[in-house]
Design a protein around this motif. Structure first.
Motif, mmCIF file in Angstrom:
data_model
loop_
_atom_site.group_PDB
_atom_site.id
_atom_site.type_symbol
_atom_site.label_atom_id
_atom_site.label_comp_id
_atom_site.label_asym_id
_atom_site.label_seq_id
_atom_site.Cartn_x
_atom_site.Cartn_y
_atom_site.Cartn_z
ATOM 1 N N GLY A 1 -3.562 2.218 8.131
ATOM 2 C CA GLY A 1 -3.850 2.285 9.583
ATOM 3 C C GLY A 1 -4.563 1.029 10.034
ATOM 4 O O GLY A 1 -4.228 0.450 11.076
ATOM 5 N N GLN A 2 -5.516 0.566 9.208
ATOM 6 C CA GLN A 2 -6.275 -0.639 9.532
ATOM 7 C C GLN A 2 -5.329 -1.860 9.634
ATOM 8 O O GLN A 2 -5.411 -2.659 10.570
ATOM 9 C CB GLN A 2 -7.325 -0.852 8.427
ATOM 10 C CG GLN A 2 -8.301 -2.005 8.671
ATOM 11 C CD GLN A 2 -9.032 -1.814 10.001
ATOM 12 O OE1 GLN A 2 -9.537 -0.714 10.295
ATOM 13 N NE2 GLN A 2 -9.033 -2.847 10.824
ATOM 14 N N ILE A 3 -4.424 -1.901 8.620
ATOM 15 C CA ILE A 3 -3.471 -3.035 8.603
ATOM 16 C C ILE A 3 -2.602 -3.024 9.858
ATOM 17 O O ILE A 3 -2.365 -4.050 10.505
ATOM 18 C CB ILE A 3 -2.600 -2.973 7.316
ATOM 19 C CG1 ILE A 3 -3.470 -3.266 6.092
ATOM 20 C CG2 ILE A 3 -1.457 -3.988 7.383
ATOM 21 C CD1 ILE A 3 -2.756 -3.100 4.768
ATOM 22 N N LEU A 4 -2.136 -1.801 10.204
ATOM 23 C CA LEU A 4 -1.286 -1.714 11.405
ATOM 24 C C LEU A 4 -2.053 -2.144 12.650
ATOM 25 O O LEU A 4 -1.495 -2.799 13.541
ATOM 26 C CB LEU A 4 -0.736 -0.290 11.560
ATOM 27 C CG LEU A 4 0.338 0.078 10.533
ATOM 28 C CD1 LEU A 4 0.778 1.531 10.718
ATOM 29 C CD2 LEU A 4 1.547 -0.844 10.650
ATOM 30 N N GLU A 5 -3.350 -1.749 12.685
ATOM 31 C CA GLU A 5 -4.205 -2.209 13.813
ATOM 32 C C GLU A 5 -4.162 -3.727 13.905
ATOM 33 O O GLU A 5 -4.006 -4.311 14.978
ATOM 34 C CB GLU A 5 -5.674 -1.786 13.567
ATOM 35 C CG GLU A 5 -5.980 -0.332 13.743
ATOM 36 C CD GLU A 5 -6.067 0.056 15.201
ATOM 37 O OE1 GLU A 5 -6.611 -0.732 15.975
ATOM 38 O OE2 GLU A 5 -5.550 1.154 15.545
ATOM 39 N N PRO A 48 -1.046 6.372 -1.463
ATOM 40 C CA PRO A 48 -1.419 5.303 -0.535
ATOM 41 C C PRO A 48 -2.637 5.665 0.299
ATOM 42 O O PRO A 48 -2.789 6.804 0.723
ATOM 43 C CB PRO A 48 -0.184 5.134 0.348
ATOM 44 C CG PRO A 48 0.639 6.343 0.117
ATOM 45 C CD PRO A 48 0.234 6.984 -1.160
ATOM 46 N N ASP A 49 -3.496 4.652 0.492
ATOM 47 C CA ASP A 49 -4.683 4.873 1.305
ATOM 48 C C ASP A 49 -4.292 4.710 2.768
ATOM 49 O O ASP A 49 -4.141 3.604 3.285
ATOM 50 C CB ASP A 49 -5.751 3.843 0.911
ATOM 51 C CG ASP A 49 -7.040 4.060 1.681
ATOM 52 O OD1 ASP A 49 -8.032 3.439 1.313
ATOM 53 O OD2 ASP A 49 -7.026 4.845 2.671
ATOM 54 N N ILE A 50 -4.078 5.881 3.405
ATOM 55 C CA ILE A 50 -3.525 5.856 4.763
ATOM 56 C C ILE A 50 -4.461 5.159 5.731
ATOM 57 O O ILE A 50 -4.023 4.430 6.616
ATOM 58 C CB ILE A 50 -3.200 7.294 5.237
ATOM 59 C CG1 ILE A 50 -2.102 7.893 4.366
ATOM 60 C CG2 ILE A 50 -2.743 7.315 6.712
ATOM 61 C CD1 ILE A 50 -0.762 7.176 4.423
ATOM 62 N N PHE A 70 0.832 -1.212 0.000
ATOM 63 C CA PHE A 70 0.000 0.000 0.000
ATOM 64 C C PHE A 70 0.860 1.254 0.000
ATOM 65 O O PHE A 70 0.609 2.201 -0.733
ATOM 66 C CB PHE A 70 -0.905 0.023 1.232
ATOM 67 C CG PHE A 70 -2.214 -0.690 0.990
ATOM 68 C CD1 PHE A 70 -3.153 -0.168 0.086
ATOM 69 C CD2 PHE A 70 -2.517 -1.864 1.650
ATOM 70 C CE1 PHE A 70 -4.350 -0.836 -0.137
ATOM 71 C CE2 PHE A 70 -3.711 -2.516 1.422
ATOM 72 C CZ PHE A 70 -4.646 -2.003 0.522
ATOM 73 N N LEU A 71 1.887 1.267 0.831
ATOM 74 C CA LEU A 71 2.713 2.465 0.988
ATOM 75 C C LEU A 71 3.522 2.762 -0.271
ATOM 76 O O LEU A 71 3.918 3.907 -0.511
ATOM 77 C CB LEU A 71 3.645 2.327 2.195
ATOM 78 C CG LEU A 71 2.933 2.411 3.549
ATOM 79 C CD1 LEU A 71 3.900 2.108 4.685
ATOM 80 C CD2 LEU A 71 2.333 3.813 3.747
ATOM 81 N N SER A 72 3.775 1.741 -1.081
ATOM 82 C CA SER A 72 4.569 2.000 -2.290
ATOM 83 C C SER A 72 3.700 2.555 -3.434
ATOM 84 O O SER A 72 4.210 2.931 -4.473
ATOM 85 C CB SER A 72 5.281 0.718 -2.714
ATOM 86 O OG SER A 72 4.306 -0.240 -3.052
#
Ligand code: ADP
Length: 752
Positions: free
Chosen positions: A566-570, A560-562, A554-556
């Motif tokens: 954020g959801q992924i990091l959760e 990117p859909d922050i 996503f970040l690349s």
């Protein structure tokens, strides 16, 4: 999740797999331990290798002591192998080759666990010719001459050196016969005889001037006997050793001793206990039987692994025994009171007074008997009034005997009981009449018959007190173990026996408990823990990894859909927590499992753990020194958990000692009362010590400095100790190494 953290997880997984493999090995090892027979020594084989012929008296005596000691430790006769190399009568390489072939045939299929050699020639035979047949069993080498240099070999060899103290016999002889002017010293010319003779000359120098010495060595035996027979009675004769006279004639020390005693007008003293009974008075003796006993005991200790660690040099030292022949003391009118205290006296003919040595019980027994007999005599003359007195005496006798918890008896050497106390009825269930109706051997367990017969015949022939154990049949068909002390008096045997069945049962239970512990340790050690950890943690780890990959993707992207990231990091955080929870849960397992608490002697628990470690040979080349205070109060704890802690501390110390030099390779386990209310156990080693910066992390989960360590041992140990209301701590020793110690409260009500 940081890279470092992730790496840590991956490393953990790797380590888990590794420890599963390791633990599997340990499990297999422990499982094997469980199938061991009840007495771990029962299947051990001991080889006794005698350099000479089988009938030399010193060997026969050694054999007596050795065989009895080994049997008492559970090594049956069928697991004792006696070999007589007969090397002196058969010199030359051909014979030797033949012997080697014979040994190979006998032993190549048989595992020998311990070897005892008698005399240096047998040790050399073993090391030069027997190496391939008996490759690595430890060796106890008996009867090496003083100054003998042990051959260089990797095999463990425990030397027993003969260091004769000849002075002591002379000192005792001079006390017994104070007016002596001249001392005749008789020796042969064989190198061993000469060695003793030289030693005597050296040792006796301090009396030169006061006494005259005549050394009879370089004479034919006939001349020696003629000289001694002409010696006046206020002299003494000392025989050192004799196997060959000047003309080369072979004769044994025993034969020469006997001849000397026959012709001499003066008392004869000696140094070898094989001479006793052949007419010599006695002396401070090298006792072959005693050496045999001590050698047997040491063999047992080494096989059990309880007292000696491998690689620590040990020697067998056996003191001389001051031993005298009662008949000779009487014959020469020598006073017993001039003998050193603790002297052993053989061939004593028993008088009532002498029987005090066999205990007040036996004496009172005989006294009461005499009273009875006196009563009977009186009865003859005054039948009626005596009847009453006899009844009273008989009741007194019964009362006296029947308060004894021991089984007391008088028997004859034909094998019948003549008198028994009531304890026999209580113990075996038979009436005394039933017991007296048959020969006592009829009640003995078939497997104990031979040793009981041996004991009875030695009682009759040697006239000395004998101790042994056997099983007696009860009326209900079961057997009780009896521990006997028996003293002979002419054709009678006075004996007392103690019922040790319960004691032996308790010992068997203790053994069983050790096996149980091995089993529980297997389940409770890291094996189970790591298996469940590996399984449970794998899931969140995989999830974390794929989520992290997704976040990276996503970040690349250009935009990117922050919120998605954020959801992924959760999710990652949630999975991380899940993994931590798993670990916490597994740790809690130890805490949650309801401790099976019981009253414990901490010293006993420690001894059991150490015994297991030895049995499993986990600590090769290390010694464990136990300094256990006898003052310890009981604690209330889960034995298995506590033993896990001790096991873990000892294994950690062993790991810290892995590369330590030999002199440091020891672990000291101490117990002491910390104060009235707490016991303290500490495990000290002289290993690497702990990195001071990390002392505070030691008890945290996963702290480890070992490449293959898991870092859970101390954390679990702390959990266990704290759950028991105690504390655990670690520190470095000023002299190097570390000490881990824990305290535990004593059982309630025990604290004063
Ligand atoms: P592990 O043995 O798997 O490493 P532990 O929790 O039992 O796990 O021990 C943690 C660490 O503590 C060890 O890696 C070691 O660094 C240190 N340690 C434990 N006992 C000792 C000791 N007797 N001497 C030196 N260090 C020790």
């Amino acid at each position: 999740m940081s890279v470092a953290r992730r790496n840590r997880w991956i490393t953990l997984c790797y380590l888990l797999c590794f420890s599963i493999l390791l633990t599997y090995g340990a499990c297999a090892c422990l499982a094997q331990a469980q199938t061991q027979p009840q007495n771990p020594l029962a299947e051990k084989n001991v080889l006794i290798l005698n350099a000479f012929e089988s009938n030399i008296p010193s060997f026969e005596k050694t054999n007596q002591g050795l065989s009895a000691a080994l049997r008492s430790g559970g090594i049956d006769i069928r697991n004792q192998f006696y070999e007589h190399l007969d090397l002196v009568r058969n010199p030359g390489p051909e014979y030797r080759k033949h012997m080697v072939a014979l040994m190979r045939r006998r032993y190549v299929q048989r595992k020998i666990d311990f070897i005892i050699t008698l005399f240096p020639e047998a040790l050399r035979f073993l090391l030069d010719d027997g190496q391939a047949i008996f490759p690595d069993a430890p060796v106890l080498a008996l009867y090496l001459p003083e100054g003998f240099e042990l051959p260089k070999t990797k095999r463990q060899i425990i030397p027993h050196l003969i260091i004769p103290d000849l002075k002591r016999t002379l000192e005792i002889a001079l006390n017994l016969v104070p007016k002596v002017k001249r001392v005749y010293v008789v020796s042969g010319t064989h190198p061993l005889d000469r060695w003793l003779d030289d030693k005597a000359r050296q040792d006796f120098q301090k009396w030169e001037g006061r006494l005259k010495f005549r050394y009879l060595r370089d004479l034919p035996i006939e001349e020696i006997l003629a000289t001694v027979s002409g010696a006046p009675s206020d002299n003494i004769v000392l025989i050192t050793a004799f196997s060959q006279d000047r003309t080369g004639k072979y004769q044994t020390t025993v034969e020469v001793g006997r001849e000397l005693a026959r012709v001499s007008e003066a008392p004869v003293f000696g140094f070898l206990d094989t001479l006793l009974g052949g007419g010599i008075v006695g002396g401070s003796m090298i006792s072959f039987e005693f050496i045999g006993t001590k050698a047997g005991e040491m063999a047992l200790d080494i096989l059990r692994g309880t007292r000696y660690a491998e690689n620590i040099p040990i020697v067998l030292e056996v003191p001389q025994l001051d031993t005298f022949d009662w008949r000779q003391l009487k014959h020469w009118n020598l006073s017993e009171s001039a003998l050193p205290t603790g002297s052993i006296i053989i061939n004593r003919e028993f008088s009532l007074w002498d029987l005090k040595y066999y205990g007040i019980g036996a004496l009172a027994f005989i006294l009461a008997q005499s009273l009875l007999i006196a009563g009977l005599l009186v009865q003859k003359r005054r039948r009626r009034s005596a009847e009453e007195s006899l009844r009273q005496k008989s009741e007194e006798l019964d009362q006296f005997f029947n308060v004894s918890l021991d089984l007391l008896c008088i028997a004859n050497t034909d094998g019948y009981f003549l008198l028994l106390n009531q304890t026999w009825e209580r113990t075996l269930g038979y009436s005394r009449e039933e017991l007296m109706a048959k020969r006592f051997l009829d009640f003995v367990h078939p497997d104990d018959l031979v040793k009981t017969q041996d004991a009875v015949s030695s009682l009759a022939s040697q006239q000395k007190v004998i101790y042994f154990e056997n099983r007696y049949r009860c009326k209900d068909g079961t057997y009780r173990w009896l521990e006997w002390s028996s003293a002979p008096a002419g054709n009678l045997i006075y004996a007392s026996a103690r019922d040790i069945t319960e004691r032996l049962k308790a010992e068997a239970e203790a053994r069983q408990h050790r096996e149980e512990l091995a089993h529980v340790t297997r389940i409770a050690t890291m094996g189970e823990l790591t298996t469940s950890l590996a399984h449970e943690i794998n899931q969140p780890l995989t999830a974390i990894e794929s989520n992290a990959e997704a976040a990276k993707r996503f970040l690349s992207q250009d935009a990117p859909d922050i919120s998605e990231v954020g959801q992924i990091l959760e999710d990652i955080i949630r999975d991380d927590r899940r993994a931590s929870d798993v670990i916490r849960k597994v740790r809690d397992l130890v805490r949650k499992e309801k401790p099976r608490e019981e009253y414990l002697e901490i010293n006993k628990s420690i001894q059991e753990v150490v015994a297991i470690i030895w049995d499993e040979s986990l600590l090769q080349g290390l010694s464990i020194i136990m300094e256990l205070s006898p003052e310890m109060k009981e604690i209330h704890a889960d034995r298995i958990q506590l033993q896990q802690v001790i096991l873990n501390l000892i294994l950690n110390s062993a790991a810290a000692l892995r590369n330590a030099p030999q002199a440091q390779r020891k672990i000291i386990v101490r117990t002491a009362m910390q104060d009235d209310r707490n016991v303290k156990v500490s495990v000290t080693d002289f290993g690497t010590g702990i990195d001071e910066n990390n002392i505070k992390h030691l008890f945290e989960p996963f702290y480890t400095t070992k490449p293959k360590g898991l870092g859970m041992g101390l954390s679990i140990s702390q959990t266990i100790i704290q759950a028991h209301g105690g504390t655990i701590e670690a520190s470095n020793n000023p002299e190097g190494g570390a000490t881990f110690s824990f305290t535990l409260p004593v059982q309630q009500g025990d604290a004063s």
